[in-house]
Design an enzyme around this catalytic site. Structure first.
Site, PDB file in Angstrom:
ATOM      1  N   TRP A   1       0.859  -1.194   0.000  1.00 16.99           N
ATOM      2  CA  TRP A   1       0.000   0.000   0.000  1.00 16.99           C
ATOM      3  C   TRP A   1       0.888   1.235   0.000  1.00 16.99           C
ATOM      4  CZ3 TRP A   1      -2.863  -4.217   0.739  1.00 16.99           C
ATOM      5  CH2 TRP A   1      -4.211  -4.165   0.403  1.00 16.99           C
TER       6      TRP A   1
ATOM      7  N   GLU B   1      -3.717  -1.721  14.342  1.00 18.80           N
ATOM      8  CA  GLU B   1      -3.959  -0.819  13.210  1.00 18.80           C
ATOM      9  C   GLU B   1      -4.486   0.532  13.705  1.00 18.80           C
ATOM     10  OE1 GLU B   1      -6.758  -2.436  10.428  1.00 18.80           O
ATOM     11  OE2 GLU B   1      -6.393  -0.882   8.917  1.00 18.80           O
TER      12      GLU B   1
ATOM     13  N   GLY C   1      -7.306   7.677   1.977  1.00 22.32           N
ATOM     14  CA  GLY C   1      -6.809   6.797   3.029  1.00 22.32           C
ATOM     15  C   GLY C   1      -7.791   6.715   4.189  1.00 22.32           C
TER      16      GLY C   1
ATOM     17  N   TYR D   1      -7.419 -10.671   0.075  1.00 19.20           N
ATOM     18  CA  TYR D   1      -7.901  -9.281   0.059  1.00 19.20           C
ATOM     19  C   TYR D   1      -8.885  -9.086  -1.088  1.00 19.20           C
ATOM     20  CZ  TYR D   1      -8.002  -4.222  -0.436  1.00 19.20           C
ATOM     21  OH  TYR D   1      -8.425  -2.920  -0.541  1.00 19.20           O
TER      22      TYR D   1
ATOM     23  N   ASP E   1     -10.975   5.959   4.501  1.00 13.59           N
ATOM     24  CA  ASP E   1     -12.026   5.371   3.666  1.00 13.59           C
ATOM     25  C   ASP E   1     -13.466   5.729   4.015  1.00 13.59           C
ATOM     26  OD1 ASP E   1      -9.662   4.136   3.020  1.00 13.59           O
ATOM     27  OD2 ASP E   1     -10.425   2.108   3.141  1.00 13.59           O
TER      28      ASP E   1
HETATM   29  C1  DGY Z   1      -9.051  -1.133   2.521  1.00 11.44           C
HETATM   30  O1  DGY Z   1      -9.336  -2.074   1.772  1.00 11.44           O
HETATM   31  O2  DGY Z   1      -9.476  -1.063   3.689  1.00 11.44           O
HETATM   32  C2  DGY Z   1      -8.123  -0.097   2.055  1.00 11.44           C
HETATM   33  O3  DGY Z   1      -8.083   0.980   2.903  1.00 11.44           O
HETATM   34  C3  DGY Z   1      -8.398   0.327   0.632  1.00 11.44           C
HETATM   35  O4  DGY Z   1      -7.220   0.793   0.077  1.00 11.44           O
END
Ligand code: DGY
Length: 503
Positions: free
Chosen positions: A95, A457, A224, A143, A226
């Site tokens: 990322w 996180e 970033g 993912y 989101d």
């Molecule tokens: C996520 O998938 O949570 C990311 O922040 C997207 O880039």
């Protein structure tokens, strides 16, 4: 208090390179191997002989040593050979802004590896200058949405089709300024500088075609932040009724109450598919057709500060044309920021570019213009007043949303929780404006959070519990480069630029 030796229980450097970096290095030619070992030896010596600490509480120091050791371990275990994943499983690729922050963490104990992080980040730079939010490198099923969904022009798709906050110039500057290897670092900067410059040019060309001085984001993922409430209103466009069914992977790693909702994901994907249909993310077209176009405080504050650092690097390299170009961006940016100030609220706000309205939510990015050094002294005073009020409602600083806002959710991603990188930026900005006490409070809270909850996180501002992913790379990097008292890189509050813009 007696002086205490630092890292007493760590083994001295033996010349043996271990961990995933070593695995990658072992496949490389012998000379490269030797060079790396040399760099690493010099960096580690510097780390372990950094000296002694005075007036330090012994117990606290041993706890901090533990966190430092764990942080180094997290970076090593998330190293995939040239790039670092933010967290195993949850985020299996490189990322963009994570990686740039992580480079500063690596620089504390392995400078060559730190430069490699940035080099890998730029290895998939688009021809037009964009550096994408995600570089896929190796396929992973853990993912969503992965390369098969993004489907950018190359086959298989190497990157996502949008960008992320441009942190790279900041890390490059810290690394160059604090290097123990000036000759080699200069070479690294010579190579990286034109790439970073091209990326900043891309932001202005693709995301500010009308030359307003501040750039747009066209997807919440570009900020970033989101699921920030700052775009609740701008995210009310219709969900694409033809959206293919999808399965979220994030919820297999993290509790649903800590992540964006399904409705929000439907809208993220509506944008993604819309952009893909537009000649595979052609940025000129995207700016016109996107139903989401917002001036975001996070990207713009980071871009402004990054321009200051890019200018500093240009000066080191004697690139006078670039210096003039960057000064133009700074002056224009200062004008652009003026319309993001909400005088009544005493805060900066994001702005919906389609409706022209300032977004109503007061978010942690409201304080990032301090980090940019683009707020006036009066604005800084109002920001500090607001921040102090926020902190009366939570135990730990800095929540990502005003805790008095009814939308505040202490665990849900960017709708309440604390993020250490944002804490670092706000605290750094506060010092620049002379608010050392508040800056110290944020730093001390950050130390307490990592001591209490580990390298998570994000963190709950009410209880201090950890949330989201575990063994998180950028949290580890922040511990190494910022929170550690003797951080070698010492991400300090140096702010450069041809003007201070404060008055
Ligand atoms: C996520 O998938 O949570 C990311 O922040 C997207 O880039």
């Amino acid at each position: 208090m007696a002086k205490i030796a630092r890292y007493p229980s760590l083994l001295p450097f033996t010349g043996k390179v271990d961990g995933p970096t070593a695995r990658a290095a072992s496949a490389a030619p012998a000379k490269q191997d030797k060079d790396h070992a040399l760099w690493r030896e010099k960096s580690l010596r510097r780390l372990f002989t950094i000296g002694h600490i005075e007036h330090e509480n012994e117990l606290e120091q041993s706890t901090r040593d533990h966190i430092v050791r764990e942080s180094m371990e997290v970076l090593r275990s998330n190293d995939r050979g040239g790039y670092t994943v933010p967290a195993e499983g949850l985020y299996p690729f490189q990322w963009n802004w994570d990686s740039a922050i992580v480079a500063a963490g690596w620089a504390v104990f392995d400078e060559l590896r730190a430069w490699k992080e940035l080099e890998t980040l730029f290895s998939d730079q688009w021809k037009d200058g964009m550096v994408a939010s995600i570089n896929f490198h190796k396929f992973s099923k853990t993912y969503f949405p992965g390369p098969e969904i993004w489907g950018t022009p190359e086959n298989p798709s190497k990157t996502s089709g949008i960008s992320q906050p441009p942190v790279a110039a900041l890390s490059a500057r810290f690394m160059y300024e604090h290097t123990a290897h000036p000759v080699e670092a200069k070479q690294k900067i010579e190579d990286l500088f034109p790439k970073i410059l091209a990326w900043h040019r891309w932001w202005y060309k693709a995301r500010d075609p009308n030359n307003t001085g501040v750039v747009a984001i066209l997807h919440p993922w570009e900020s970033g932040m989101d699921n920030s409430p700052a775009w609740d209103e701008s995210m009310t466009f219709p969900i694409d009724p033809t959206l293919p069914p999808y399965e979220r992977q994030d919820l297999t790693h993290v509790n649903a109450n800590m992540r964006p909702t399904k409705d929000t994901y439907d809208r993220y994907l509506t944008l993604l598919y819309r952009f893909k249909r537009e000649n595979f993310y052609d940025p000129d077209k995207l700016y016109e057709i996107s139903p989401f176009r917002v001036t975001d405080l996070c990207v713009n504050s980071i871009l402004f500060r990054a321009n200051r650092d890019l200018r500093w690097l240009a000066l080191q390299l004697g690139k006078t044309d670039a210096v003039a170009e960057i000064e133009g961006w700074l002056d224009n940016g200062f004008e652009g920021f003026k319309k993001l100030w909400d005088e009544e609220a005493g805060l900066f706000k994001c702005q919906d570019q389609i409706t022209g309205k300032l977004e109503d939510a007061a978010i942690s990015a409201a304080f990032l213009p301090l980090f940019a050094g683009v707020a006036t002294r009066e604005q800084a005073a109002r920001l500090v007043e607001n921040l102090s009020t926020w902190l009366k409602h939570v135990k730990y600083s800095v929540p990502s949303l005003d805790p008095q806002d009814p939308r505040f959710e202490q665990l849900r991603y960017w709708r309440g929780p604390i993020w250490l990188i944002i804490n670092w930026m706000i605290s750094n900005g506060l010092r620049h404006y002379g608010y050392d006490e508040l800056a110290d409070r944020i730093r001390n809270d950050s130390i307490e959070l990592t001591n209490k909850a580990g390298l998570r996180e994000y963190f709950d501002p009410v209880t201090g519990d950890g949330a989201g992913g575990t063994k998180f790379s950028w949290t580890a990097a922040m511990c190494l480069a910022w929170l550690d008292r003797n951080a070698v890189i010492a991400i300090g509050h140096k702010m450069s630029g041809h003007k201070d813009y404060l008055n």
